[in-house]
Design a protein around this motif. Structure first.
Motif, short mmCIF file in Angstrom:
data_model
loop_
_atom_site.label_atom_id
_atom_site.label_comp_id
_atom_site.label_asym_id
_atom_site.label_seq_id
_atom_site.Cartn_x
_atom_site.Cartn_y
_atom_site.Cartn_z
N UNK A 1 0.73 -1.17 -0.09
CA UNK A 1 -0.09 -0.02 0.02
C UNK A 1 1.01 1.20 0.04
N UNK A 2 1.74 1.19 0.87
CA UNK A 2 2.67 2.22 1.00
C UNK A 2 3.68 2.58 -0.21
N UNK A 3 4.31 1.81 -0.69
CA UNK A 3 5.41 1.65 -1.63
C UNK A 3 4.98 1.11 -2.90
N UNK A 4 3.90 0.50 -3.32
CA UNK A 4 3.44 -0.17 -4.38
C UNK A 4 4.49 -1.37 -4.83
N UNK A 5 4.25 -2.15 -5.75
CA UNK A 5 5.12 -3.05 -6.08
C UNK A 5 6.65 -2.70 -6.50
N UNK A 6 7.57 -2.86 -5.75
CA UNK A 6 8.90 -2.47 -5.85
C UNK A 6 9.84 -3.20 -5.12
N UNK A 7 11.11 -3.02 -5.34
CA UNK A 7 12.20 -3.89 -4.57
C UNK A 7 12.14 -2.95 -3.07
N UNK B 1 5.74 -12.33 -2.95
CA UNK B 1 4.32 -12.53 -3.47
C UNK B 1 3.56 -11.21 -3.37
N UNK B 2 3.76 -10.43 -2.67
CA UNK B 2 2.72 -9.29 -2.64
C UNK B 2 3.42 -8.05 -3.41
N UNK B 3 4.79 -7.95 -3.21
CA UNK B 3 5.27 -6.74 -3.78
C UNK B 3 6.25 -6.83 -4.58
N UNK B 4 6.64 -7.59 -5.58
CA UNK B 4 7.69 -7.61 -6.45
C UNK B 4 7.44 -8.08 -7.70
N UNK B 5 7.91 -7.54 -8.57
CA UNK B 5 7.96 -8.14 -9.97
C UNK B 5 9.27 -8.92 -10.38
N UNK B 6 10.03 -9.44 -9.40
CA UNK B 6 11.06 -10.30 -9.69
C UNK B 6 11.49 -11.13 -8.58
#
Length: 273
Positions: free
Chosen positions: A127-133, A210-215
């Motif tokens: 929620x706070x930082x979106x999908x990111x490292x 699972x929730x916040x990564x594209x890799x």
């Protein structure tokens, strides 16, 4: 305690009979045979066989895409472990210089952060930082910091205050006292915190990714689950286990043994992992 655990481990290596090792190996073979037999009567999307899982597991050793995901998770784990250990140590040493901070750290910050479940941190991070490292590392650091804080706090309580007072007779500079006296005495506890955080970070990596990564391995597992590739899901879990064991044996065990040896000379006993 770390020293006792290492001594017990060495004793087990020496005194474990060959028959016990054969039984353990036989048990593993039996599990694989039962797994293979059970998988024959079930579809692959329910229970894949050991051969299918092994073929997917080997992909993490030669497939460039899988190596990229493995490296992404490893980099996040390393960063989260270092950051959480640093923050936990920083919070723990505050009461040494400002005693009033003890109430804030131990009875306010630590219970609050420790009470939030892992899944809660994962949702908050997205929620706070979106999908990111950054979201993934935020989740891991938020969960790991309380454990590192507790470990180092126990170390601070076991410090020999007479040595610190003796150091103050030579200098009143807090930074010199910290780096020359306090930090070396705390290193066994910090090393123990690093080892504990490393093991937990590998486990948390799947949940956070699972929730916040594209890799990463969590992303691979999510895609495998959506495509019904259960063999890849199990292979990803096995990869995490192998990565943890390898990093613990090759990196953390030598570090822990080094500082445990120094602690035995200085009669410093770190907290149990």
């Amino acid at each position: 305690m770390v020293n006792q655990m290492l001594a017990n481990r060495e004793m087990l290596k020496v005194h474990t009979p060959k028959s016990a090792r054969l039984i353990a190996d036989g048990f593993l073979v039996a599990v694989l045979v039962i797994w293979w037999y059970a998988a024959k009567g079930l579809p692959a999307y329910v229970l894949p066989g050991p051969v299918d899982v092994m073929s997917n597991l080997l992909r993490f050793g030669y497939d460039p895409e899988m190596l990229w995901h493995l490296g992404s998770t490893g980099a996040r784990v390393l960063g989260a472990v270092l950051i959480s250990t640093f923050l936990g140590t920083a919070f723990a040493v505050l009461p040494l210089w400002w005693p009033w901070a003890s109430e804030i750290v131990e009875n306010r910050i630590q219970p609050f952060v420790n009470a939030i479940p892992s899944i809660g941190w994962a949702i908050i991070g997205v929620i706070w930082f979106d999908v990111s490292n950054f979201a993934v590392m935020f989740v891991q650091v938020a969960i790991l910091v309380p454990f590192c804080l507790v470990n180092v706090t126990v170390g601070i309580r076991q410090l020999d205050l007479e040595i610190i007072e003796m150091g103050r007779s030579f200098t009143r500079t807090n930074s010199i006292i910290f780096f020359k006296l306090v930090l070396p005495l705390l290193m066994p506890f910090i090393a123990s915190s690093l080892r504990m955080a490393l093991g937990m970070a590998w486990k948390l990596s799947l949940v956070s990714e699972l929730f916040g990564a594209s890799s990463g391995l969590g992303f691979v597992m999510l895609n495998a689950q959506e495509s019904g590739n259960i063999a890849l899901v199990i292979a990803t879990c096995c990869t995490v286990v192998i990565a943890y064991v390898a990093s613990d044996r090759l990196i953390m065990t030598p570090i822990t043994e080094y500082f445990s040896g120094r602690s035995r000379k200085g009669r410093i006993i770190p907290v149990n992992q």
